[in-house]
Design a protein around this motif. Structure first.
Motif, PDB file in Angstrom:
ATOM      1  N   ALA A 180      12.823 -20.471  19.552  1.00 42.52           N
ATOM      2  CA  ALA A 180      11.543 -20.873  20.157  1.00 42.52           C
ATOM      3  C   ALA A 180      11.169 -22.301  19.772  1.00 42.52           C
ATOM      4  CB  ALA A 180      10.439 -19.904  19.750  1.00 42.52           C
ATOM      5  N   HIS A 181      11.619 -22.746  18.598  1.00 44.29           N
ATOM      6  CA  HIS A 181      11.320 -24.113  18.163  1.00 44.29           C
ATOM      7  C   HIS A 181      12.513 -25.038  18.390  1.00 44.29           C
ATOM      8  CE1 HIS A 181       8.032 -22.283  15.326  1.00 44.29           C
ATOM      9  NE2 HIS A 181       7.724 -22.215  16.597  1.00 44.29           N
ATOM     10  N   GLN A 186      16.790 -23.230  24.715  1.00 44.72           N
ATOM     11  CA  GLN A 186      16.728 -22.171  23.693  1.00 44.72           C
ATOM     12  C   GLN A 186      15.381 -21.453  23.757  1.00 44.72           C
ATOM     13  OE1 GLN A 186      17.769 -24.667  20.317  1.00 44.72           O
ATOM     14  NE2 GLN A 186      19.681 -23.527  20.041  1.00 44.72           N
ATOM     15  N   LYS A 187      14.315 -22.239  23.941  1.00 49.21           N
ATOM     16  CA  LYS A 187      12.987 -21.640  24.025  1.00 49.21           C
ATOM     17  C   LYS A 187      12.911 -20.693  25.229  1.00 49.21           C
ATOM     18  CE  LYS A 187       8.087 -22.602  23.853  1.00 49.21           C
ATOM     19  NZ  LYS A 187       6.993 -23.572  23.864  1.00 49.21           N
ATOM     20  N   GLN A 188      13.526 -21.124  26.324  1.00 51.50           N
ATOM     21  CA  GLN A 188      13.544 -20.278  27.521  1.00 51.50           C
ATOM     22  C   GLN A 188      14.298 -18.974  27.252  1.00 51.50           C
ATOM     23  OE1 GLN A 188      11.781 -20.453  30.212  1.00 51.50           O
ATOM     24  NE2 GLN A 188      12.726 -18.499  30.801  1.00 51.50           N
ATOM     25  N   GLN A 191      12.002 -16.718  25.346  1.00 52.54           N
ATOM     26  CA  GLN A 191      10.965 -16.160  26.224  1.00 52.54           C
ATOM     27  C   GLN A 191      11.538 -15.027  27.081  1.00 52.54           C
ATOM     28  OE1 GLN A 191       7.470 -17.347  26.613  1.00 52.54           O
ATOM     29  NE2 GLN A 191       7.507 -15.264  27.440  1.00 52.54           N
ATOM     30  N   LEU A 246       5.305 -18.258  17.633  1.00 50.36           N
ATOM     31  CA  LEU A 246       6.526 -18.709  18.311  1.00 50.36           C
ATOM     32  C   LEU A 246       6.195 -19.688  19.441  1.00 50.36           C
ATOM     33  CD1 LEU A 246       8.498 -15.330  18.587  1.00 50.36           C
ATOM     34  CD2 LEU A 246       8.956 -17.208  17.007  1.00 50.36           C
ATOM     35  N   LEU A 248       5.279 -18.725  22.395  1.00 55.49           N
ATOM     36  CA  LEU A 248       5.768 -18.134  23.643  1.00 55.49           C
ATOM     37  C   LEU A 248       4.601 -17.502  24.397  1.00 55.49           C
ATOM     38  CD1 LEU A 248       9.069 -16.444  22.381  1.00 55.49           C
ATOM     39  CD2 LEU A 248       8.790 -18.688  23.472  1.00 55.49           C
TER      40      LEU A 248
END
Lengths: 322, 95
Positions: A180-181, A186-188, A191, A246, A248
């Motif tokens: 997430a960071h 990667q964040k996607q 999620q 996170l 998100l």
């Protein structure tokens, strides 16, 4: 003894049994217990054991593809723990007078269930994080409560398991933090895993209390200590700040803090999906059982070898003793 | 006259319902039944227990303390099995 006497006898035994439970005393394997209590426990503890064992499949799927050696070692240790948890729980079930072989047969012929969450596929590395964080997190909510269950061997098994589960949830959350960071991709991924595993995790607590087939009597016998809905609420509440940290988006668009209740109100679960997965029509139901059967059959040579070795050892002992 | 036919038994006492049986000590007895009675007299004179297990000492298979370094070695280099290996930000509460 006449039939009336026998019935009176059983009534007296049942009263004594319930009085013991009401006094918060544990029931131990050699105590008298009603048949239905025994059956109910065999169902619940073996279902729990099967879940630990089948749960190794979705995560085992990523052991060879973990993104680093450290991640691989951690995931291996976690999956190894799940096998151990299965062992504690099968052993606890066996104290009720059923054999390991009968329990495994019931899993393989479909008459025993396991947690339906494990019928969802693990498509990305993010899913491994989401499972540790959410699935193990939901399991912990349930298991913390079961540390006070009325059957002694089950309660003691739960205490041991809870101690070990905390590592599982934290390693999952750490995967989520890093994703997430990380980069936007990667964040996607984080999620996407959250979106797919959030609702099935809520389903792990079972149907609403008003719909739950086993709840009332299990509460009276203190096999269950908190209701499905109360445990689910606890999980919903504790997960909110974790999702916020996170950064998100929360998958439940109807989620709202309710000042009066001191809890979050949440949107309705898709119970049709829940019923579908329970009744065998999830993504991986057939695959999970087929794999279990295959592994069991392919492992026959190990059991044969062990039997042959044991026989040889016994023969050697007998000849040196003679 | 000696009592050489007596065997050594290990005694485990459960102090309250729901707790584990814990090793309390050992004693000599002729058989399991006698061991139970002796154990009651020796180890639970002050209501220390609600249940007793007795096991013949020779039936206990124990790991060797001298070998414990190599015996337990496989878990020494796996600190990640402990929850504290994974630090938690304080914003997210307990896990």
């Amino acid at each position: 003894m006449s039939t009336e006497d026998q019935i009176e006898d059983i009534n007296a035994l049942e009263q004594k049994f319930q009085a013991r439970i009401d006094a918060e005393q544990k029931i131990e394997p050699k105590d008298w217990m009603p048949d239905a209590y025994r059956k109910n426990l065999i169902r619940q503890i073996s279902q729990h054991a099967h879940s630990e064992v089948i749960g190794m499949q979705p995560e085992g799927n990523w052991i060879t593809r973990a993104p680093s050696l450290r991640r691989k070692a951690v995931l291996l240790a976690k999956v190894q723990d799940e096998a151990g948890h299965g062992l504690y729980l099968y052993s606890a079930t066996e104290t009720l007078g059923i054999s390991r072989a009968e329990l495994i047969a019931a899993l393989q012929d479909g008459s025993a269930k396991y947690a339906s969450i494990f019928n969802y596929p693990t498509q990305t590395w993010g899913d491994v994080g989401a499972i540790g964080w959410l699935v193990d997190g939901a399991a912990i909510c349930n298991q913390v409560s079961l540390q006070r269950t009325s059957y002694g061997p089950y309660a003691r098994g739960m205490i041991r398991i809870c101690k070990e589960e905390s590592f599982h949830q934290r390693q999952g959350y750490q995967i989520m933090i890093e994703l997430a960071h990380g980069t936007p991709e990667q964040k996607q991924m984080a999620q996407d895993s959250l979106n797919r595993f959030y609702w099935p995790s809520l389903m792990m607590f079972g149907p609403h209390d008003s719909e739950s087939a086993h709840s009332a009597r299990s509460m009276q016998w203190k096999i269950k200590r908190e209701t499905n809905d109360d445990l689910r609420q606890k999980f919903i509440d504790q997960t909110v700040p974790q999702i916020e940290y996170l950064g998100l988006e929360h998958p439940d668009k109807d989620l709202k803090w309710n000042e009066e209740r001191g809890h979050y109100d949440s949107g309705e679960i898709d119970w049709e999906e829940f019923q579908n997965v329970i009744n065998g029509n999830g993504h991986c139901n057939r695959q999970r059982i087929q794999h279990h059967v295959k592994a069991h059959e392919e492992g026959a040579w190990v059991r044969d070898a062990q039997n042959a070795y044991d026989q040889k050892r016994r023969a050697r002992k007998a000849s040196t003793a003679a | 006259m000696s009592l050489e036919h007596l065997e050594l038994f290990e005694v485990f006492v459960r102090s309250a319902r729901g707790l584990d049986h814990k090793h309390a000590g050992s004693l000599h007895a002729a058989d399991h039944e006698q061991a139970l009675e002796y154990a009651r007299d020796c180890y639970t004179r002050r209501s220390e227990g609600v249940s007793i297990w007795v096991v013949k000492s020779r039936d206990i298979c124990a790991s060797q303390e001298d070998d414990s370094d190599s015996f337990f070695d496989p878990s020494d280099d796996k600190p990640y099995r402990h929850a504290t290996y994974f630090p938690l930000p304080k914003e997210v509460g307990n896990m």
